[in-house]
Design a protein around this motif. Structure first.
Motif, mmCIF file in Angstrom:
data_model
loop_
_atom_site.group_PDB
_atom_site.id
_atom_site.type_symbol
_atom_site.label_atom_id
_atom_site.label_comp_id
_atom_site.label_asym_id
_atom_site.label_seq_id
_atom_site.Cartn_x
_atom_site.Cartn_y
_atom_site.Cartn_z
ATOM 1 N N SER A 116 -26.117 -26.776 -11.685
ATOM 2 C CA SER A 116 -26.796 -25.657 -11.046
ATOM 3 C C SER A 116 -27.420 -26.147 -9.737
ATOM 4 O O SER A 116 -27.992 -27.237 -9.681
ATOM 5 C CB SER A 116 -27.884 -25.130 -11.991
ATOM 6 O OG SER A 116 -28.711 -24.208 -11.344
ATOM 7 N N PHE A 117 -27.319 -25.339 -8.676
ATOM 8 C CA PHE A 117 -27.822 -25.723 -7.357
ATOM 9 C C PHE A 117 -28.821 -24.676 -6.881
ATOM 10 O O PHE A 117 -28.521 -23.490 -6.847
ATOM 11 C CB PHE A 117 -26.667 -25.816 -6.355
ATOM 12 C CG PHE A 117 -25.660 -26.861 -6.733
ATOM 13 C CD1 PHE A 117 -25.749 -28.132 -6.213
ATOM 14 C CD2 PHE A 117 -24.643 -26.566 -7.631
ATOM 15 C CE1 PHE A 117 -24.825 -29.103 -6.576
ATOM 16 C CE2 PHE A 117 -23.722 -27.532 -7.999
ATOM 17 C CZ PHE A 117 -23.812 -28.803 -7.469
ATOM 18 N N VAL A 118 -30.027 -25.128 -6.491
ATOM 19 C CA VAL A 118 -31.077 -24.240 -5.991
ATOM 20 C C VAL A 118 -31.496 -24.758 -4.621
ATOM 21 O O VAL A 118 -31.846 -25.927 -4.469
ATOM 22 C CB VAL A 118 -32.289 -24.211 -6.950
ATOM 23 C CG1 VAL A 118 -33.401 -23.350 -6.381
ATOM 24 C CG2 VAL A 118 -31.872 -23.714 -8.322
ATOM 25 N N ARG A 119 -31.458 -23.899 -3.611
ATOM 26 C CA ARG A 119 -31.801 -24.322 -2.253
ATOM 27 C C ARG A 119 -33.306 -24.268 -2.030
ATOM 28 O O ARG A 119 -34.013 -23.453 -2.634
ATOM 29 C CB ARG A 119 -31.095 -23.471 -1.217
ATOM 30 C CG ARG A 119 -31.691 -22.094 -1.062
ATOM 31 C CD ARG A 119 -30.956 -21.284 -0.036
ATOM 32 N NE ARG A 119 -31.732 -20.098 0.326
ATOM 33 C CZ ARG A 119 -31.312 -19.168 1.132
ATOM 34 N NH1 ARG A 119 -30.116 -19.250 1.677
ATOM 35 N NH2 ARG A 119 -32.064 -18.131 1.427
ATOM 36 N N MET A 120 -33.787 -25.138 -1.125
ATOM 37 C CA MET A 120 -35.197 -25.161 -0.725
ATOM 38 C C MET A 120 -35.241 -25.432 0.769
ATOM 39 O O MET A 120 -34.492 -26.267 1.269
ATOM 40 C CB MET A 120 -35.942 -26.258 -1.489
ATOM 41 C CG MET A 120 -35.981 -26.017 -2.992
ATOM 42 S SD MET A 120 -36.762 -27.371 -3.866
ATOM 43 C CE MET A 120 -35.367 -28.491 -3.986
ATOM 44 N N ILE A 179 -33.585 -20.257 -4.107
ATOM 45 C CA ILE A 179 -32.437 -19.355 -4.156
ATOM 46 C C ILE A 179 -31.303 -20.071 -4.875
ATOM 47 O O ILE A 179 -30.899 -21.162 -4.472
ATOM 48 C CB ILE A 179 -31.969 -18.946 -2.744
ATOM 49 C CG1 ILE A 179 -33.121 -18.345 -1.936
ATOM 50 C CG2 ILE A 179 -30.783 -17.999 -2.816
ATOM 51 C CD1 ILE A 179 -33.655 -17.036 -2.463
ATOM 52 N N ASP A 180 -30.808 -19.465 -5.941
ATOM 53 C CA ASP A 180 -29.707 -20.051 -6.705
ATOM 54 C C ASP A 180 -28.390 -19.874 -5.983
ATOM 55 O O ASP A 180 -28.112 -18.815 -5.417
ATOM 56 C CB ASP A 180 -29.580 -19.384 -8.089
ATOM 57 C CG ASP A 180 -30.681 -19.801 -9.040
ATOM 58 O OD1 ASP A 180 -31.180 -20.924 -8.912
ATOM 59 O OD2 ASP A 180 -31.016 -19.006 -9.930
ATOM 60 N N TYR A 181 -27.576 -20.907 -6.024
ATOM 61 C CA TYR A 181 -26.186 -20.838 -5.594
ATOM 62 C C TYR A 181 -25.327 -20.817 -6.854
ATOM 63 O O TYR A 181 -25.820 -21.060 -7.956
ATOM 64 C CB TYR A 181 -25.829 -22.042 -4.713
ATOM 65 C CG TYR A 181 -26.280 -21.861 -3.280
ATOM 66 C CD1 TYR A 181 -25.369 -21.590 -2.277
ATOM 67 C CD2 TYR A 181 -27.616 -21.945 -2.935
ATOM 68 C CE1 TYR A 181 -25.778 -21.410 -0.962
ATOM 69 C CE2 TYR A 181 -28.030 -21.768 -1.627
ATOM 70 C CZ TYR A 181 -27.113 -21.501 -0.648
ATOM 71 O OH TYR A 181 -27.522 -21.312 0.640
ATOM 72 N N ASP A 182 -24.059 -20.558 -6.715
ATOM 73 C CA ASP A 182 -23.166 -20.534 -7.868
ATOM 74 C C ASP A 182 -23.192 -21.873 -8.586
ATOM 75 O O ASP A 182 -23.233 -22.931 -7.956
ATOM 76 C CB ASP A 182 -21.720 -20.254 -7.446
ATOM 77 C CG ASP A 182 -21.531 -18.839 -6.941
ATOM 78 O OD1 ASP A 182 -22.370 -17.981 -7.271
ATOM 79 O OD2 ASP A 182 -20.550 -18.602 -6.221
ATOM 80 N N GLU A 183 -23.155 -21.807 -9.916
ATOM 81 C CA GLU A 183 -23.021 -23.025 -10.701
ATOM 82 C C GLU A 183 -21.580 -23.513 -10.609
ATOM 83 O O GLU A 183 -20.658 -22.726 -10.447
ATOM 84 C CB GLU A 183 -23.358 -22.774 -12.171
ATOM 85 C CG GLU A 183 -24.823 -22.541 -12.434
ATOM 86 C CD GLU A 183 -25.142 -22.430 -13.917
ATOM 87 O OE1 GLU A 183 -24.217 -22.473 -14.749
ATOM 88 O OE2 GLU A 183 -26.327 -22.297 -14.233
ATOM 89 N N LEU A 184 -21.394 -24.825 -10.691
ATOM 90 C CA LEU A 184 -20.057 -25.400 -10.741
ATOM 91 C C LEU A 184 -19.814 -25.897 -12.150
ATOM 92 O O LEU A 184 -20.610 -26.663 -12.693
ATOM 93 C CB LEU A 184 -19.925 -26.563 -9.753
ATOM 94 C CG LEU A 184 -20.128 -26.225 -8.274
ATOM 95 C CD1 LEU A 184 -19.910 -27.464 -7.423
ATOM 96 C CD2 LEU A 184 -19.210 -25.107 -7.837
#
Length: 77
Positions: free
Chosen positions: A46-50, A59-64
């Protein structure tokens, strides 16, 4: 779970989106495939931007999804 294997093209697509969005930092979390309603999704990242200097905004990005061991043509041992 300590690590997972990801597909490079999918990772490149996500990194390109982070660069395009001018993201300063990203939080990466490994997510176990928990069984929900009888279905078990594969493990994922899971990727969350800061953004630096911005108000607390995640803000969540799509999970890989992880590459299944049966699909990988290599031995991780």
């Amino acid at each position: 779970m300590d690590s997972i294997v990801l597909r490079v093209p999918e990772l490149k697509r996500l990194v390109a989106a982070l660069v395009r969005d001018k993201i300063d930092y990203v939080q990466v979390s490994l997510v176990d495939g928990d069984t929900v309603g009888g279905d078990t999704p594969p493990p994922s990242a899971s990727f969350v931007r800061m953004r630096a200097g911005a108000e607390y905004e995640l803000i969540d990005y799509d999970e890989l999804e992880a590459v299944p061991a049966t699909e990988a043509a290599f031995n991780l041992l």
